[in-house]
Design an enzyme around this catalytic site. Sequence first.
Site, PDB file in Angstrom:
ATOM      1  N   ASP A   1      -3.780 -18.203   1.156  1.00  0.00           N
ATOM      2  CA  ASP A   1      -4.912 -19.194   0.557  1.00  0.00           C
ATOM      3  C   ASP A   1      -5.442 -20.205   1.444  1.00  0.00           C
ATOM      4  O   ASP A   1      -6.697 -20.258   1.431  1.00  0.00           O
ATOM      5  CB  ASP A   1      -3.930 -19.780  -0.641  1.00  0.00           C
TER       6      ASP A   1
ATOM      7  N   LYS B   1       2.312 -15.342   2.778  1.00  0.00           N
ATOM      8  CA  LYS B   1       2.336 -16.092   1.716  1.00  0.00           C
ATOM      9  C   LYS B   1       4.037 -16.402   1.427  1.00  0.00           C
ATOM     10  O   LYS B   1       4.697 -16.019   0.386  1.00  0.00           O
ATOM     11  CB  LYS B   1       1.878 -15.226   0.430  1.00  0.00           C
TER      12      LYS B   1
ATOM     13  N   ASP C   1     -13.169  -8.457   4.401  1.00  0.00           N
ATOM     14  CA  ASP C   1     -14.319  -8.460   3.677  1.00  0.00           C
ATOM     15  C   ASP C   1     -14.950  -9.961   3.735  1.00  0.00           C
ATOM     16  O   ASP C   1     -16.082 -10.186   3.735  1.00  0.00           O
ATOM     17  CB  ASP C   1     -14.107  -8.109   2.071  1.00  0.00           C
TER      18      ASP C   1
ATOM     19  N   ASP D   1      -6.756  -6.844   4.173  1.00  0.00           N
ATOM     20  CA  ASP D   1      -8.039  -6.091   3.310  1.00  0.00           C
ATOM     21  C   ASP D   1      -8.980  -7.262   2.843  1.00  0.00           C
ATOM     22  O   ASP D   1     -10.181  -7.151   2.972  1.00  0.00           O
ATOM     23  CB  ASP D   1      -7.366  -5.102   2.019  1.00  0.00           C
TER      24      ASP D   1
ATOM     25  N   TYR E   1       0.784  -1.198  -0.063  1.00  0.00           N
ATOM     26  CA  TYR E   1      -0.066   0.072   0.017  1.00  0.00           C
ATOM     27  C   TYR E   1       1.052   1.335  -0.064  1.00  0.00           C
ATOM     28  O   TYR E   1       0.243   2.434  -0.135  1.00  0.00           O
ATOM     29  CB  TYR E   1      -0.872  -0.026   1.231  1.00  0.00           C
TER      30      TYR E   1
HETATM   31  C1  IPM Z   1     -10.505  -0.581   3.157  1.00  0.00           C
HETATM   32  C2  IPM Z   1     -10.621  -0.416   1.725  1.00  0.00           C
HETATM   33  C3  IPM Z   1      -9.367   0.712   1.336  1.00  0.00           C
HETATM   34  C4  IPM Z   1      -8.116  -0.410   1.398  1.00  0.00           C
HETATM   35  C5  IPM Z   1      -9.223   1.181  -0.141  1.00  0.00           C
HETATM   36  C6  IPM Z   1     -10.099   2.403  -0.309  1.00  0.00           C
HETATM   37  C7  IPM Z   1      -7.856   1.825  -0.378  1.00  0.00           C
HETATM   38  O1  IPM Z   1     -10.915  -1.321   1.016  1.00  0.00           O
HETATM   39  O2  IPM Z   1     -10.456   0.284   4.049  1.00  0.00           O
HETATM   40  O3  IPM Z   1     -10.793  -1.864   3.509  1.00  0.00           O
HETATM   41  O4  IPM Z   1      -7.970  -1.354   0.607  1.00  0.00           O
HETATM   42  O5  IPM Z   1      -7.435  -0.350   2.543  1.00  0.00           O
HETATM   43 MN    MN Z   2     -11.280  -3.028   1.859  1.00  0.00          MN
END
Ligand code: IPM
Ligand code: MN
Length: 365
Positions: free
Chosen positions: A231, A198, A259, A255, A147
């Site tokens: 993975d 990884k 999710d 990240d 990042y």
């Molecule tokens: C998050 C988002 C951000 C990230 C993006 C918007 C840069 O996906 O906060 O999870 O990848 O950190």
């Molecule tokens: Mn995210």
Amino acid sequence: MPGVPLRSGGPAARIAVIPGDGIGPEVTPQAVKVLKAVAAPAKLAIEFVEFDWSADKYLREGVSLPPGAVEMLRDEFDAILFGALGDPRVPSNQHAADILLGLRFKLDLYVNARPVELLHHRLTPLRDRTEKDIRLMVFRENTEGLYVGVGGFFKKGTPDEIAVQEDVNSRKGVERIIRYAFEYARKNGLKRVCMSDKSNAMTFAHDLWQRVFRQVRQEYADVDSRHLYIDALAMEIVRDPSQFDVIVTCNLFGDIISDLGAQLAGGLGLAPSGNIHPGKTSLFEPVHGSAPNIAGKGIANPLGSVLTSAMMLEFLGWKTETAALRAAVRAALRESCVTPDLGGNKRTAEVGDWLAAKSVEALTV
Ligand code: IPM
Ligand code: MN
Ligand code: NAD
């Protein structure tokens, strides 16, 4: 999930509010409304100052993160309540990188705490799983990795183009997030820490993660620690989420896995997060983005933002009020006072109003 570290513990706080883009300005006011509702009877003096940093401002004025903003937030505010950034009119996502990643890096918010907690069994897509099976904390390294924006193009726009994106990992950066995960486990009586990388393919960057992990784990013999390749972790967390208490991983994998974890617990509309540097001004935001596909319709789920503000209250040291907000969210799920993403028919502001009233009730019982 318990246990984000304290900022102040006093009865007053200054909060910077950055609603941002898309559904950010729809859900964030609901969280502010709920916070104001519990602050009044609890005699907490919370001052909110709103900032309009967003795609609109960037397109209008060419300003993303204004000069001096970082120092102002650091010196004059206890915490930042953030909505979301991202707008189809800014395909480069430049303003989001400047503001969100800028604040994470410049305030050195190295802990991205993303709890995955199933609050009502009907919300998980996994068969036969209940609340006791899905309760874990993901610690995402938040200041390094892929990042950092180190890289570049060579021969851009030609058939011979090359794009390079460097994965930057410092010993200090890796060590502090791994250590934080172990400390969190120990403090909260959690037995299991899983480090995920990884290193079988990323033989330099994640070799460092391996070596640091092996060293730090020796200091925490009371905690069971293990390693999974990312993975395999993605597979295991779906197969049997109950095997995890604490997961620690790098920026990009954190990240993605957060999710995935969010969906196991009911979806992005519910998932909170804290970008934290213990003891310093920290930033709290829902895990979700600006959701352009539903923005402007008044149907965005505000529960993620409200749970995020509960994490912020916990960071500020206000335990009773934190518990009241969480109790109100659980009640909303139980009583199906929810938006369409969770199968309900309520609008964003209706859920916010309901939660505000319910939080005050929860405060007084
Ligand atoms: C998050 C988002 C951000 C990230 C993006 C918007 C840069 O996906 O906060 O999870 O990848 O950190
Ligand atoms: Mn995210
Ligand atoms: P997203 O999280 O915005 O949306 C993914 C899906 O989840 C969509 O179907 C959306 O409708 C749904 N969703 C998300 N939050 C919801 C809520 N509160 N209530 C109901 N449904 C909800 O992810 P995306 O579509 O990949 O990204 C959209 C924009 O947001 C992009 O510009 C991206 O870069 C940005 N983004 C920002 C952040 C952030 O600011 N922290 C986080 C993730 C994505």
